[in-house]
Design a protein around this motif. Structure first.
Motif, PDB file in Angstrom:
ATOM      1  N   ILE A  28     -15.628 -48.803 -36.439  1.00 46.01           N
ATOM      2  CA  ILE A  28     -16.612 -48.966 -37.519  1.00 46.01           C
ATOM      3  C   ILE A  28     -16.250 -50.193 -38.361  1.00 46.01           C
ATOM      4  O   ILE A  28     -17.104 -51.006 -38.717  1.00 46.01           O
ATOM      5  CB  ILE A  28     -16.670 -47.683 -38.393  1.00 46.01           C
ATOM      6  N   LYS A  32     -18.512 -53.512 -38.815  1.00 40.78           N
ATOM      7  CA  LYS A  32     -19.023 -54.005 -40.089  1.00 40.78           C
ATOM      8  C   LYS A  32     -18.662 -55.473 -40.298  1.00 40.78           C
ATOM      9  O   LYS A  32     -19.392 -56.208 -40.968  1.00 40.78           O
ATOM     10  CB  LYS A  32     -18.449 -53.170 -41.235  1.00 40.78           C
ATOM     11  N   GLN A  52     -31.082 -45.177 -27.911  1.00 43.96           N
ATOM     12  CA  GLN A  52     -30.877 -44.714 -29.279  1.00 43.96           C
ATOM     13  C   GLN A  52     -30.829 -45.814 -30.328  1.00 43.96           C
ATOM     14  O   GLN A  52     -31.403 -45.685 -31.380  1.00 43.96           O
ATOM     15  CB  GLN A  52     -29.581 -43.930 -29.338  1.00 43.96           C
ATOM     16  N   ASP A  73     -28.268 -52.083 -34.783  1.00 43.47           N
ATOM     17  CA  ASP A  73     -28.560 -51.376 -36.029  1.00 43.47           C
ATOM     18  C   ASP A  73     -27.662 -50.147 -36.192  1.00 43.47           C
ATOM     19  O   ASP A  73     -27.699 -49.485 -37.222  1.00 43.47           O
ATOM     20  CB  ASP A  73     -30.050 -51.010 -36.159  1.00 43.47           C
ATOM     21  N   ILE A  76     -21.231 -48.156 -34.827  1.00 45.96           N
ATOM     22  CA  ILE A  76     -20.212 -47.957 -33.785  1.00 45.96           C
ATOM     23  C   ILE A  76     -20.508 -48.844 -32.574  1.00 45.96           C
ATOM     24  O   ILE A  76     -19.613 -49.480 -32.021  1.00 45.96           O
ATOM     25  CB  ILE A  76     -20.106 -46.458 -33.407  1.00 45.96           C
TER      26      ILE A  76
ATOM     27  N   HIS B 349     -27.121 -44.941 -39.213  1.00 46.91           N
ATOM     28  CA  HIS B 349     -27.922 -44.774 -37.997  1.00 46.91           C
ATOM     29  C   HIS B 349     -27.622 -43.417 -37.360  1.00 46.91           C
ATOM     30  O   HIS B 349     -26.472 -42.983 -37.328  1.00 46.91           O
ATOM     31  CB  HIS B 349     -27.576 -45.900 -37.021  1.00 46.91           C
ATOM     32  N   HIS B 350     -28.671 -42.766 -36.835  1.00 43.84           N
ATOM     33  CA  HIS B 350     -28.475 -41.428 -36.256  1.00 43.84           C
ATOM     34  C   HIS B 350     -27.474 -41.428 -35.104  1.00 43.84           C
ATOM     35  O   HIS B 350     -26.769 -40.445 -34.883  1.00 43.84           O
ATOM     36  CB  HIS B 350     -29.814 -40.822 -35.835  1.00 43.84           C
ATOM     37  N   GLN B 351     -27.390 -42.533 -34.395  1.00 46.57           N
ATOM     38  CA  GLN B 351     -26.424 -42.589 -33.288  1.00 46.57           C
ATOM     39  C   GLN B 351     -24.987 -42.493 -33.813  1.00 46.57           C
ATOM     40  O   GLN B 351     -24.141 -41.818 -33.224  1.00 46.57           O
ATOM     41  CB  GLN B 351     -26.609 -43.881 -32.509  1.00 46.57           C
ATOM     42  N   ASP B 352     -24.725 -43.154 -34.928  1.00 42.54           N
ATOM     43  CA  ASP B 352     -23.391 -43.079 -35.528  1.00 42.54           C
ATOM     44  C   ASP B 352     -23.095 -41.646 -35.998  1.00 42.54           C
ATOM     45  O   ASP B 352     -21.980 -41.152 -35.845  1.00 42.54           O
ATOM     46  CB  ASP B 352     -23.274 -44.063 -36.705  1.00 42.54           C
ATOM     47  N   ILE B 355     -22.220 -39.564 -32.870  1.00 41.58           N
ATOM     48  CA  ILE B 355     -20.903 -39.872 -32.284  1.00 41.58           C
ATOM     49  C   ILE B 355     -19.786 -39.298 -33.151  1.00 41.58           C
ATOM     50  O   ILE B 355     -18.838 -38.698 -32.652  1.00 41.58           O
ATOM     51  CB  ILE B 355     -20.729 -41.406 -32.107  1.00 41.58           C
ATOM     52  N   ILE B 356     -19.913 -39.452 -34.460  1.00 38.29           N
ATOM     53  CA  ILE B 356     -18.837 -38.969 -35.333  1.00 38.29           C
ATOM     54  C   ILE B 356     -18.803 -37.438 -35.355  1.00 38.29           C
ATOM     55  O   ILE B 356     -17.733 -36.834 -35.315  1.00 38.29           O
ATOM     56  CB  ILE B 356     -18.962 -39.561 -36.761  1.00 38.29           C
ATOM     57  N   THR B 359     -16.916 -36.187 -32.411  1.00 36.29           N
ATOM     58  CA  THR B 359     -15.453 -36.210 -32.538  1.00 36.29           C
ATOM     59  C   THR B 359     -14.960 -34.989 -33.317  1.00 36.29           C
ATOM     60  O   THR B 359     -13.794 -34.639 -33.231  1.00 36.29           O
ATOM     61  CB  THR B 359     -14.938 -37.483 -33.261  1.00 36.29           C
ATOM     62  N   THR B 366     -29.581 -36.637 -31.249  1.00 37.20           N
ATOM     63  CA  THR B 366     -30.030 -37.754 -32.083  1.00 37.20           C
ATOM     64  C   THR B 366     -31.025 -38.592 -31.299  1.00 37.20           C
ATOM     65  O   THR B 366     -30.956 -38.656 -30.082  1.00 37.20           O
ATOM     66  CB  THR B 366     -28.845 -38.658 -32.492  1.00 37.20           C
ATOM     67  N   GLY B 367     -31.970 -39.212 -32.020  1.00 37.14           N
ATOM     68  CA  GLY B 367     -32.943 -40.072 -31.359  1.00 37.14           C
ATOM     69  C   GLY B 367     -34.356 -39.688 -31.747  1.00 37.14           C
ATOM     70  O   GLY B 367     -34.573 -39.093 -32.806  1.00 37.14           O
ATOM     71  N   HIS B 368     -35.311 -40.003 -30.879  1.00 41.28           N
ATOM     72  CA  HIS B 368     -36.713 -39.733 -31.228  1.00 41.28           C
ATOM     73  C   HIS B 368     -37.197 -38.390 -30.692  1.00 41.28           C
ATOM     74  O   HIS B 368     -38.326 -37.996 -30.923  1.00 41.28           O
ATOM     75  CB  HIS B 368     -37.632 -40.868 -30.769  1.00 41.28           C
ATOM     76  N   LEU B 381     -37.025 -44.417 -36.782  1.00 40.62           N
ATOM     77  CA  LEU B 381     -36.794 -44.603 -35.351  1.00 40.62           C
ATOM     78  C   LEU B 381     -36.311 -43.313 -34.703  1.00 40.62           C
ATOM     79  O   LEU B 381     -36.440 -43.118 -33.491  1.00 40.62           O
ATOM     80  CB  LEU B 381     -35.753 -45.708 -35.122  1.00 40.62           C
ATOM     81  N   MET B 411     -18.438 -43.944 -42.854  1.00 43.29           N
ATOM     82  CA  MET B 411     -19.423 -45.021 -42.745  1.00 43.29           C
ATOM     83  C   MET B 411     -19.521 -45.861 -44.020  1.00 43.29           C
ATOM     84  O   MET B 411     -20.071 -46.961 -43.984  1.00 43.29           O
ATOM     85  CB  MET B 411     -20.803 -44.460 -42.411  1.00 43.29           C
TER      86      MET B 411
END
Lengths: 140, 412
Positions: A28, A32, A52, A73, A76, B349-352, B355-356, B359, B366-368, B381, B411
């Motif tokens: 991360i 950034k 995604q 966007d 990660i 972002h939903h992808q982040d 992923i977190i 873990t 996540t996604g549409h 999105l 984040m």
């Protein structure tokens, strides 16, 4: 530094982390810090189709060397792009095309290369190699 | 209230029935909140699959030997159970498919092809899954019919007044989702059906998300077609049910040609089999269909009203706890919802998020969510979506909330 020397350096860095959280904190962080791609390069042509997040990749040449810049966007993915750029950017097209990117597996990020459509990392790697192949054919 | 609920609803013993839940992911106990994508399978389902292959695997319907007879009986027993599960009037109204998607395509390509003429209209809603959009776009293109879309409010509810304005003599088919996969909204399908019937239009309900959570009664709803998938009701993947009113199915042409769906074949003319076999060409997915019955038996034994009440408690608890998180916004705040919480977080972002959370051992989607037009409607999105099933607990929701705080910390 060769491609493999950079890969070994990254593997060394990641060996210091105890768990997933620390690894992702690091990714991360470098995500950034990756300079944003200039808006003029965020074109449809430069977008890598992932399900995604949106990922852009731009390639340029400096003599024999291929230079990459990228953006996303999602943070990660951006960190992973930063790692790929650090390994591959600034090398010749032939070196890039031949590169065996073993570091992704060794730092435990191989799941990001899975065919889940979850992100564009695999597609991005392919695209980087395609650029390299295209440039090396052009120069012959 | 909590103690009463947990006394009645034995979630700990239910969890014991799902072997997959007993594992760690990245060193943390698994929290599975991706139930709207697919539910996990209880041991009776897994055992039924193994038992089929170990004891009576055979091709069904035309065999005269013992194994074939047993396989046929078990396969047909699932049909009886599925009929009971949605309270269809007749067993031949239950057609086995590969899943919800195939059921919708079947109706579009048979009933749709038969009735739609240029200028006719098909109505869907703005919150449909791509599976209930694309098959209708395709048949509209093929027949010259027009696709109309009922708009959705900011809270994620169908605007009934707009629906009424769309209805006309030109409306031939209305295809709507019973429960939204992205938002959890329970749609007023009884009213939707009533109003469509007033214009002589037929209604298909996409029951993919509803069937594991709500009591389904196709006769009381007066649905013309109802489709759902086994794998979202604790059963195996690759099996689904298409319910259709008998007179409609009888009048419809077959979908695919092949074995099983025929009565007599000659090079001059083929006559088709009776219902439901007319729509079941080829050797079906016997094993998974047989095991599907174990899933329906399992859900019935626990009882959907009890499941619904328990899940509603999880929804209320999760909604309250998640709304407390600064910068988190729940997408889809309908009055009537099943246990789905879709959300976005400021600047993340939903992808982040996905992923977190992974873990932390927490599985969300996540996604549409295959509802791109709906995401466009909300100007986003995608979202992160936590969807709860009967084996989830309040403790797991607490872990999700802690996980989301960790996402924010990492984040920012």
């Amino acid at each position: 530094m060769t491609i493999n020397e950079t890969q070994d350096e990254i593997i060394e860095e990641f060996s210091l982390f105890d768990d997933w959280e620390e690894k992702y904190e690091y990714i991360i962080d470098i995500g950034k810090k990756l300079p944003p791609l200039q808006e003029q390069f965020k074109t449809e042509d430069n977008i890598i189709k992932g399900c995604q997040s949106r990922v852009w990749l731009h390639a340029d040449r400096d003599d024999e060397k291929v230079l990459f810049a990228g953006d996303s966007d999602a943070v990660i993915v951006k960190g992973l792009i930063a790692l790929l750029i650090r390994v591959l950017s600034g090398h010749t097209a032939e070196e890039i095309a031949r590169a065996d990117l073993y570091f992704i597996d060794r730092i435990g990020m191989k799941q990001h290369l899975a065919q889940t459509r979850a992100n564009g990392l695999l597609a991005m790697l392919k695209q980087m190699k395609l650029y390299a192949v295209a440039y090396s054919t052009m120069s012959k | 209230m909590e103690t009463v609920l947990s006394d009645i609803f034995a979630v700990e013993s239910i969890r014991q029935d799902f072997p997959i839940l007993n594992q760690t992911v990245h060193g943390k106990p698994l929290v599975y909140f991706d139930n709207a994508a697919t539910t996990q399978k209880p041991r009776p389902v897994i055992e039924a699959l193994a038992q089929y292959y170990e004891q009576f695997n055979a091709n069904i319907h035309r065999g005269i030997h013992t194994l074939a007879e047993r396989a046929t009986a078990e396969y047909e027993a699932t049909r009886d159970k599925a009929r009971e599960f949605i309270n269809a009037a007749h067993r031949e109204e239950i057609v086995f498919t590969r899943g919800t998607t195939e059921g919708i395509n079947l109706v579009a390509q048979t009933y749709g092809r038969q009735v739609l003429k240029p200028g006719d209209e098909v109505i869907i809603s703005g919150m449909e899954h791509h599976s209930n959009i694309v098959p209708w776009q395709m048949i509209c293109e093929q027949t010259g019919a027009k696709l109309r879309v009922i708009p959705v409010t900011d809270s994620g509810e169908i605007i009934l007044e707009e629906y009424e304005k769309l209805l006309s003599e030109k409306t031939k088919i209305v295809a709507v989702v019973y429960v939204s996969n992205s938002l959890g909204t329970i749609n007023p399908v009884r009213e939707i059906i009533e109003k469509a019937h007033a214009y002589g239009a037929k209604v298909l309900l996409d029951g993919a998300q509803a069937s594991a959570h709500l009591d389904i009664d196709v006769q009381s709803l007066d649905a013309d077609f109802y489709v759902f998938s086994s794998h979202k009701v604790y059963g195996p993947t690759g099996v689904g049910v298409l319910y259709g009113k008998r007179e409609l199915l009888e009048a419809m042409p077959p979908y695919q040609g092949g074995g099983e769906m025929i009565k007599d074949v000659s090079f001059e003319k083929t006559t088709y089999n009776e219902l439901p076999y007319k729509f079941e060409a080829g050797t079906p997915n016997i094993a998974d269909t047989v095991a599907f019955k174990a899933a329906l038996d399992y859900v019935t034994a626990i009882g959907k009203p009890a499941v619904g009440e328990y899940e509603h408690d999880l929804l209320t608890y999760a909604t309250g706890a998640m709304q407390e998180i600064d910068g988190l916004r729940i997408v889809g705040q309908a009055k009537e919802k099943i246990s789905v919480v879709s959300f976005v977080m400021d600047g993340i972002h939903h992808q982040d998020i996905g992923i977190i959370l992974d873990t932390q051992g927490i599985a969300v989607r996540t996604g549409h969510h295959c509802t791109q037009p709906l995401m466009n409607r909300f100007g986003i999105l995608g979202t992160s979506r936590a969807s709860f099933a009967m084996y989830n607990t309040r403790e797991e929701i607490d872990r999700l909330v802690r996980g989301l705080h960790k996402v924010k910390k990492m984040m920012n």
